[in-house]
Write a protein that holds these residues in place. Structure first.
Motif, PDB file in Angstrom:
ATOM      1  N   PHE A  74       0.987  -1.244   0.076  1.00  0.00           N
ATOM      2  CA  PHE A  74      -0.091  -0.048   0.001  1.00  0.00           C
ATOM      3  C   PHE A  74       0.989   1.378   0.046  1.00  0.00           C
ATOM      4  CE2 PHE A  74      -2.418  -3.382   2.007  1.00  0.00           C
ATOM      5  CZ  PHE A  74      -3.347  -3.307   1.472  1.00  0.00           C
ATOM      6  N   PRO A  75       1.702   1.316  -0.848  1.00  0.00           N
ATOM      7  CA  PRO A  75       2.507   2.514  -1.024  1.00  0.00           C
ATOM      8  C   PRO A  75       1.891   3.866  -1.344  1.00  0.00           C
ATOM      9  CG  PRO A  75       2.685   1.572  -3.190  1.00  0.00           C
ATOM     10  CD  PRO A  75       1.789   0.426  -2.352  1.00  0.00           C
ATOM     11  N   GLY A  76       2.417   4.920  -0.635  1.00  0.00           N
ATOM     12  CA  GLY A  76       1.824   6.228  -1.063  1.00  0.00           C
ATOM     13  C   GLY A  76       1.374   6.905  -0.074  1.00  0.00           C
ATOM     14  N   SER A  77       0.693   7.794  -0.457  1.00  0.00           N
ATOM     15  CA  SER A  77       0.200   9.083   0.500  1.00  0.00           C
ATOM     16  C   SER A  77      -0.550   8.671   1.446  1.00  0.00           C
ATOM     17  CB  SER A  77      -0.757  10.078  -0.488  1.00  0.00           C
ATOM     18  OG  SER A  77      -0.918  11.150   0.151  1.00  0.00           O
ATOM     19  N   TYR A  78      -1.664   7.802   1.497  1.00  0.00           N
ATOM     20  CA  TYR A  78      -2.461   7.715   2.887  1.00  0.00           C
ATOM     21  C   TYR A  78      -1.439   7.061   4.048  1.00  0.00           C
ATOM     22  CZ  TYR A  78      -6.757   9.933   1.580  1.00  0.00           C
ATOM     23  OH  TYR A  78      -7.537  10.731   1.026  1.00  0.00           O
ATOM     24  N   ILE A  79      -0.886   5.983   3.718  1.00  0.00           N
ATOM     25  CA  ILE A  79       0.232   5.272   4.533  1.00  0.00           C
ATOM     26  C   ILE A  79       1.003   6.331   5.063  1.00  0.00           C
ATOM     27  CG2 ILE A  79       2.246   3.802   4.861  1.00  0.00           C
ATOM     28  CD1 ILE A  79      -0.819   2.417   4.703  1.00  0.00           C
ATOM     29  N   CYS A  80       1.753   7.022   4.453  1.00  0.00           N
ATOM     30  CA  CYS A  80       2.886   8.195   4.771  1.00  0.00           C
ATOM     31  C   CYS A  80       2.086   9.239   5.678  1.00  0.00           C
ATOM     32  CB  CYS A  80       3.478   8.846   3.572  1.00  0.00           C
ATOM     33  SG  CYS A  80       4.684   7.367   2.961  1.00  0.00           S
ATOM     34  N   ARG A  81       0.927   9.810   5.229  1.00  0.00           N
ATOM     35  CA  ARG A  81       0.258  10.671   6.037  1.00  0.00           C
ATOM     36  C   ARG A  81      -0.166  10.149   7.503  1.00  0.00           C
ATOM     37  NH1 ARG A  81      -3.457  14.580   2.898  1.00  0.00           N
ATOM     38  NH2 ARG A  81      -2.301  14.797   0.964  1.00  0.00           N
ATOM     39  N   ALA A  82      -0.436   9.040   7.539  1.00  0.00           N
ATOM     40  CA  ALA A  82      -0.995   8.209   8.959  1.00  0.00           C
ATOM     41  C   ALA A  82       0.297   7.945   9.583  1.00  0.00           C
ATOM     42  CB  ALA A  82      -1.572   7.045   8.764  1.00  0.00           C
ATOM     43  N   VAL A  83       1.504   7.647   9.224  1.00  0.00           N
ATOM     44  CA  VAL A  83       2.649   7.538   9.947  1.00  0.00           C
ATOM     45  C   VAL A  83       3.131   8.684  10.383  1.00  0.00           C
ATOM     46  CG1 VAL A  83       5.046   6.883   9.509  1.00  0.00           C
ATOM     47  CG2 VAL A  83       3.358   5.372   8.567  1.00  0.00           C
ATOM     48  N   GLY A  84       3.158   9.810   9.567  1.00  0.00           N
ATOM     49  CA  GLY A  84       3.397  11.241  10.014  1.00  0.00           C
ATOM     50  C   GLY A  84       2.718  11.691  11.269  1.00  0.00           C
ATOM     51  N   GLY A  85       1.484  10.927  11.323  1.00  0.00           N
ATOM     52  CA  GLY A  85       0.809  11.478  12.640  1.00  0.00           C
ATOM     53  C   GLY A  85       1.256  10.688  13.916  1.00  0.00           C
ATOM     54  N   VAL A  86       1.757   9.556  13.747  1.00  0.00           N
ATOM     55  CA  VAL A  86       2.259   8.943  14.919  1.00  0.00           C
ATOM     56  C   VAL A  86       3.719   9.380  15.091  1.00  0.00           C
ATOM     57  CG1 VAL A  86       3.095   6.668  15.569  1.00  0.00           C
ATOM     58  CG2 VAL A  86       0.956   6.741  14.750  1.00  0.00           C
ATOM     59  N   ASP A  87       4.496   9.608  14.122  1.00  0.00           N
ATOM     60  CA  ASP A  87       6.041  10.012  14.200  1.00  0.00           C
ATOM     61  C   ASP A  87       5.991  11.503  14.762  1.00  0.00           C
ATOM     62  OD1 ASP A  87       8.814  10.273  12.749  1.00  0.00           O
ATOM     63  OD2 ASP A  87       8.164  12.061  12.983  1.00  0.00           O
ATOM     64  N   THR A  88       5.221  12.399  14.464  1.00  0.00           N
ATOM     65  CA  THR A  88       5.080  13.684  15.133  1.00  0.00           C
ATOM     66  C   THR A  88       4.656  13.680  16.516  1.00  0.00           C
ATOM     67  OG1 THR A  88       2.970  14.287  14.016  1.00  0.00           O
ATOM     68  CG2 THR A  88       5.121  14.989  13.031  1.00  0.00           C
ATOM     69  N   ALA A  89       3.832  12.941  16.852  1.00  0.00           N
ATOM     70  CA  ALA A  89       3.124  12.736  18.230  1.00  0.00           C
ATOM     71  C   ALA A  89       4.408  12.127  19.234  1.00  0.00           C
ATOM     72  CB  ALA A  89       1.987  12.015  18.316  1.00  0.00           C
ATOM     73  N   LEU A  90       5.186  11.427  18.522  1.00  0.00           N
ATOM     74  CA  LEU A  90       6.296  10.496  19.350  1.00  0.00           C
ATOM     75  C   LEU A  90       7.339  11.634  19.597  1.00  0.00           C
ATOM     76  CD1 LEU A  90       6.223   7.004  17.897  1.00  0.00           C
ATOM     77  CD2 LEU A  90       5.755   7.788  20.264  1.00  0.00           C
ATOM     78  N   TRP A  91       7.604  12.355  18.471  1.00  0.00           N
ATOM     79  CA  TRP A  91       8.868  13.558  18.766  1.00  0.00           C
ATOM     80  C   TRP A  91       8.222  14.625  19.832  1.00  0.00           C
ATOM     81  CZ3 TRP A  91      13.728  13.519  17.467  1.00  0.00           C
ATOM     82  CH2 TRP A  91      14.183  12.697  16.468  1.00  0.00           C
TER      83      TRP A  91
END
Length: 364
Positions: A74-91
């Protein structure tokens, strides 16, 4: 090591706030990319949460890549958009744990950043655009502006005939020669037409020509970059690190512009910035609205040795962001904004906004 025990999302169609909590009682806030954020939140809970729950909250960069690789079908935008939500919260969570701003965690120091006022409008007439930029120049001391030319993925058409040829000289004359003028074509041209327009931009000392050709067509963009002296920029739409490597290696752009939320968070954006640095290129992240993406960009730019001289700063009203913060983190003075120096992102999401948003919880 502190394990992640829950992921919560608070969403509207346009904004998606993410909260992560760990077993030691800490919490951090991040955001999935704006627009259709409710869909990104569904992807987060369905496909991302299984990787995140029980993971080490300090293992941010490795976790982001494990998810992207694990969801390779499932490459592409929605996976990365969702990952970014977790990544930024963890920072944010890490910053609160260590008592440091994210900028400091990345090796930088909170300071003031110069901004370029970024217009998002193609429907505005040249004279009206010039008038409002001059007002902002006088009121806030902004020393650089970006305007829209061509039409979004327009294939050599303008929003109306002759608009590009009219708006560039009109705005240049209004803001003066000492103010930097940037333009964004949003994938509007074929190479032939982009080069023609680029020659005109060179005459008006334009500082960069953003996304002249459809962004998947790297060969087209490289052809334009090779033909012009005006720097070509791009990368905002791309969310694949391999695509950024190709872009940089083939000299398709002179300025690299990842969007932290589109790409998958701070960790992946930092990887792109380092690729650019190794190639001797500046990195000026895309930040097209005053959701948390601009806040993320402030912290990242404060730590980049190859950060561009100006940060993108939208000049448009965004009613869908009303009430998101308890105080304005983007106050501008003398053409500059201040990177917050409080732990994490240094902002508080307003409880009233969270209460009104659609709520979803993932936990073991």
């Amino acid at each position: 090591m502190s394990k992640i025990i829950s992921i919560e999302t608070f969403t509207t169609q346009s904004v998606g706030i993410v909260r992560v909590r760990t077993e030691d009682g800490l919490e951090g806030y991040g955001q999935v990319a704006s627009y259709h954020s409710d869909i990104s939140a569904k992807v987060l809970h369905r496909q991302i949460a299984p990787y995140v729950l029980g993971a080490d909250s300090d293992d941010i960069a490795s976790l982001a890549e494990r998810i992207v690789i694990g969801e390779h079908k499932f490459p592409g935008s929605y996976i990365c958009r969702a990952v970014g939500g977790v990544d930024t919260a963890l920072w944010d969570l890490r910053g609160k744990r260590e008592g440091k701003s994210v900028c400091e965690l990345l090796g930088g120091k909170p300071r003031r950043l110069s901004v370029y006022g970024s217009s998002m409008s193609r429907n505005i007439k040249p004279e009206e655009e010039a008038e409002r930029l001059v007002r902002l120049q006088d009121k806030y001391g902004i020393r650089a502006f970006k305007i829209r030319i061509a039409d979004n993925f327009g294939n050599d058409v303008d929003r109306w005939p002759g608009r590009t040829e009219a708006i560039v000289p009109t705005v240049r004359k209004a803001i003066g020669d000492d103010t930097i003028l940037l333009v964004d074509a949003n994938s509007g041209y074929t190479p032939k037409r982009a080069i023609e327009v680029g020659r005109m931009l060179e005459q008006y000392n334009v500082g960069h020509f953003e996304e002249p050709c459809p962004y998947p067509e790297l060969e087209w963009t490289a052809e334009v970059a090779a033909a012009l002296t005006v720097p070509v920029s791009g990368g905002e739409q791309d969310c694949d690190l391999a695509q950024f490597r190709r872009m940089i290696q083939m000299k398709a752009v002179d300025i690299v512009q990842p969007d932290i939320c589109y790409l998958g968070g701070i960790s992946r954006a930092l990887s792109v910035a380092r690729m650019a640095e190794e190639a001797g290129l500046p990195c000026t992240p895309h930040a097209a609205n005053h959701s948390m993406v601009t806040l993320f960009t402030m912290h990242l730019l404060g730590a980049l040795p190859n950060g561009g001289p100006f940060m993108e700063y939208s000049i448009e009203e965004t009613k869908w962001l009303n009430g998101l913060y308890t105080s304005d983190p983007f106050a501008i003075r003398d053409g500059e904004v201040s990177i917050p120096d409080e732990p994490g992102w240094g902002v508080t999401i307003h409880p009233d906004w969270l209460d009104k948003a659609e709520y979803t919880l993932s936990s073991p």
